[in-house]
Design a protein around this motif. Structure first.
Motif, mmCIF file in Angstrom:
data_model
loop_
_atom_site.group_PDB
_atom_site.id
_atom_site.type_symbol
_atom_site.label_atom_id
_atom_site.label_comp_id
_atom_site.label_asym_id
_atom_site.label_seq_id
_atom_site.Cartn_x
_atom_site.Cartn_y
_atom_site.Cartn_z
ATOM 1 N N LEU A 1 0.991 -1.300 0.010
ATOM 2 C CA LEU A 1 -0.041 0.108 -0.128
ATOM 3 C C LEU A 1 0.823 1.249 -0.066
ATOM 4 C CD1 LEU A 1 -2.565 -1.008 2.824
ATOM 5 C CD2 LEU A 1 -2.759 -1.455 0.124
ATOM 6 N N GLY A 2 2.131 1.125 0.515
ATOM 7 C CA GLY A 2 2.783 2.489 0.600
ATOM 8 C C GLY A 2 4.665 1.780 0.698
ATOM 9 N N ALA A 3 5.313 2.906 0.531
ATOM 10 C CA ALA A 3 6.835 2.602 0.635
ATOM 11 C C ALA A 3 7.480 3.838 0.965
ATOM 12 C CB ALA A 3 7.173 2.034 -0.825
ATOM 13 N N VAL A 4 8.735 3.535 1.235
ATOM 14 C CA VAL A 4 9.531 4.721 1.917
ATOM 15 C C VAL A 4 10.915 4.189 1.942
ATOM 16 C CG1 VAL A 4 9.524 4.304 4.340
ATOM 17 C CG2 VAL A 4 10.020 6.748 3.655
ATOM 18 N N THR A 5 11.931 5.078 1.390
ATOM 19 C CA THR A 5 13.414 4.832 1.620
ATOM 20 C C THR A 5 14.137 5.467 2.635
ATOM 21 O OG1 THR A 5 13.462 4.450 -0.993
ATOM 22 C CG2 THR A 5 15.555 4.869 -0.069
ATOM 23 N N PHE A 6 14.760 4.527 3.414
ATOM 24 C CA PHE A 6 15.324 5.116 4.676
ATOM 25 C C PHE A 6 16.715 5.123 4.506
ATOM 26 C CE2 PHE A 6 17.709 4.094 8.527
ATOM 27 C CZ PHE A 6 17.279 4.977 9.458
ATOM 28 N N VAL A 7 17.383 6.174 4.697
ATOM 29 C CA VAL A 7 18.812 6.403 4.299
ATOM 30 C C VAL A 7 19.705 7.053 5.266
ATOM 31 C CG1 VAL A 7 18.536 6.416 1.725
ATOM 32 C CG2 VAL A 7 18.462 8.551 3.196
ATOM 33 N N LEU A 8 20.980 6.885 5.324
ATOM 34 C CA LEU A 8 21.896 7.549 6.202
ATOM 35 C C LEU A 8 22.559 8.271 5.808
ATOM 36 C CD1 LEU A 8 22.837 4.432 8.320
ATOM 37 C CD2 LEU A 8 21.480 6.188 9.111
ATOM 38 N N PRO A 9 23.472 9.129 6.529
ATOM 39 C CA PRO A 9 24.391 10.426 5.991
ATOM 40 C C PRO A 9 25.335 9.659 4.983
ATOM 41 C CG PRO A 9 24.305 10.567 8.158
ATOM 42 C CD PRO A 9 23.384 9.405 7.578
ATOM 43 N N GLY A 10 25.963 10.368 3.826
ATOM 44 C CA GLY A 10 27.031 9.882 3.151
ATOM 45 C C GLY A 10 26.731 8.723 1.953
ATOM 46 N N THR A 11 25.219 8.449 2.122
ATOM 47 C CA THR A 11 24.864 7.292 0.843
ATOM 48 C C THR A 11 24.250 8.297 -0.280
ATOM 49 O OG1 THR A 11 22.534 7.152 2.350
ATOM 50 C CG2 THR A 11 24.461 5.630 2.814
ATOM 51 N N PRO A 12 24.005 7.703 -1.367
ATOM 52 C CA PRO A 12 23.867 8.227 -2.563
ATOM 53 C C PRO A 12 22.244 9.053 -2.324
ATOM 54 C CG PRO A 12 24.776 6.182 -3.085
ATOM 55 C CD PRO A 12 24.570 6.405 -1.592
ATOM 56 N N TYR A 13 21.440 8.277 -1.467
ATOM 57 C CA TYR A 13 20.149 9.141 -1.611
ATOM 58 C C TYR A 13 19.913 10.005 -0.608
ATOM 59 C CZ TYR A 13 18.668 6.702 -5.715
ATOM 60 O OH TYR A 13 18.482 6.060 -6.882
ATOM 61 N N ALA A 14 20.835 10.317 0.418
ATOM 62 C CA ALA A 14 20.615 11.292 1.492
ATOM 63 C C ALA A 14 20.852 12.511 0.743
ATOM 64 C CB ALA A 14 21.873 10.930 2.404
ATOM 65 N N GLU A 15 19.950 13.636 1.070
ATOM 66 C CA GLU A 15 20.081 15.059 0.614
ATOM 67 C C GLU A 15 20.465 15.751 2.151
ATOM 68 O OE1 GLU A 15 17.179 14.847 -3.050
ATOM 69 O OE2 GLU A 15 16.313 15.037 -1.364
ATOM 70 N N LEU A 16 19.885 15.662 3.179
ATOM 71 C CA LEU A 16 19.850 16.561 4.037
ATOM 72 C C LEU A 16 20.815 15.989 5.417
ATOM 73 C CD1 LEU A 16 16.299 17.284 4.263
ATOM 74 C CD2 LEU A 16 17.960 18.824 2.709
ATOM 75 N N ALA A 17 20.618 14.817 5.581
ATOM 76 C CA ALA A 17 21.325 14.050 6.849
ATOM 77 C C ALA A 17 22.440 14.342 7.023
ATOM 78 C CB ALA A 17 21.036 12.658 6.757
ATOM 79 N N GLY A 18 22.672 14.797 8.190
ATOM 80 C CA GLY A 18 24.300 15.086 8.646
ATOM 81 C C GLY A 18 24.660 14.339 9.577
ATOM 82 N N PRO A 19 25.961 14.435 10.098
ATOM 83 C CA PRO A 19 26.528 13.253 11.255
ATOM 84 C C PRO A 19 25.490 12.977 12.368
ATOM 85 C CG PRO A 19 27.987 14.918 10.730
ATOM 86 C CD PRO A 19 26.851 15.517 10.028
#
Length: 170
Positions: free
Chosen positions: A65-83
């Motif tokens: 029914l739904g989906a999301v992508t969870f990412v950590l800093p420094g990975t290709p899809y991370a746009e905002l996440a800092g340390p």
């Protein structure tokens, strides 16, 4: 939420995730005049290589029914996440399944994953002018505006930063 199970996406889920993600973004008007973002949204396999693609599935039928992508800093899809921060991207609920709690369940799963990993916060961005329902969802779940995270990936697309602090009060 009752009747939903959040789990990591399997390759067999990728076509459904691609379809519902593009459909949700189109229904919300987020792909109008866009060139190239639809194929990025549909490329679930690439996201799954460097992030965690989670799905909310109907417990009775197994339908995604739904989906999301969870990412950590420094990975290709991370746009905002800092340390110390985690981020989620491309949260989408099939337009036909909206209102069943899948969006909130997916956000909760991302927050739980970030907590499990010892992250200090979860950050996301939303498109300026995004549907009020999405902003209400994030506000209800404790996300607050983080103007220092605002950015413009392409001319005419303004993204607003939101942050959920996971550090317990002193």
């Amino acid at each position: 939420m009752t009747g939903l199970r959040v789990r990591r996406a399997e390759p067999a889920d990728f076509p459904a995730v691609a379809r519902l993600t593009v459909a949700a973004y189109e229904a919300d008007g987020q792909l109008k005049g866009e060139s190239g973002y639809g194929p990025v949204l549909a490329d679930v396999a690439t996201r799954a290589e460097t992030g965690e693609v989670l799905v909310a599935a109907d417990e009775a039928t197994g339908e995604v029914l739904g989906a999301v992508t969870f990412v950590l800093p420094g990975t290709p899809y991370a746009e905002l996440a800092g340390p110390g921060e985690a981020e989620f991207r491309m949260l989408a609920v099939d337009p036909a399944a909206q209102g069943r709690g899948a969006g909130a369940a997916l956000v909760d799963a991302c927050v739980a994953r970030a907590t499990e990993l010892g992250c200090s916060a979860v950050v996301i961005c939303v498109r300026s002018g995004m549907a009020a329902v999405a902003r209400r969802l994030y506000g209800r779940l404790g996300f607050v505006r983080a103007p220092e995270k605002d950015w413009t990936p392409v001319p005419g697309v303004e993204l607003l930063g939101l942050r959920l602090d996971l550090t317990p009060p002193a």
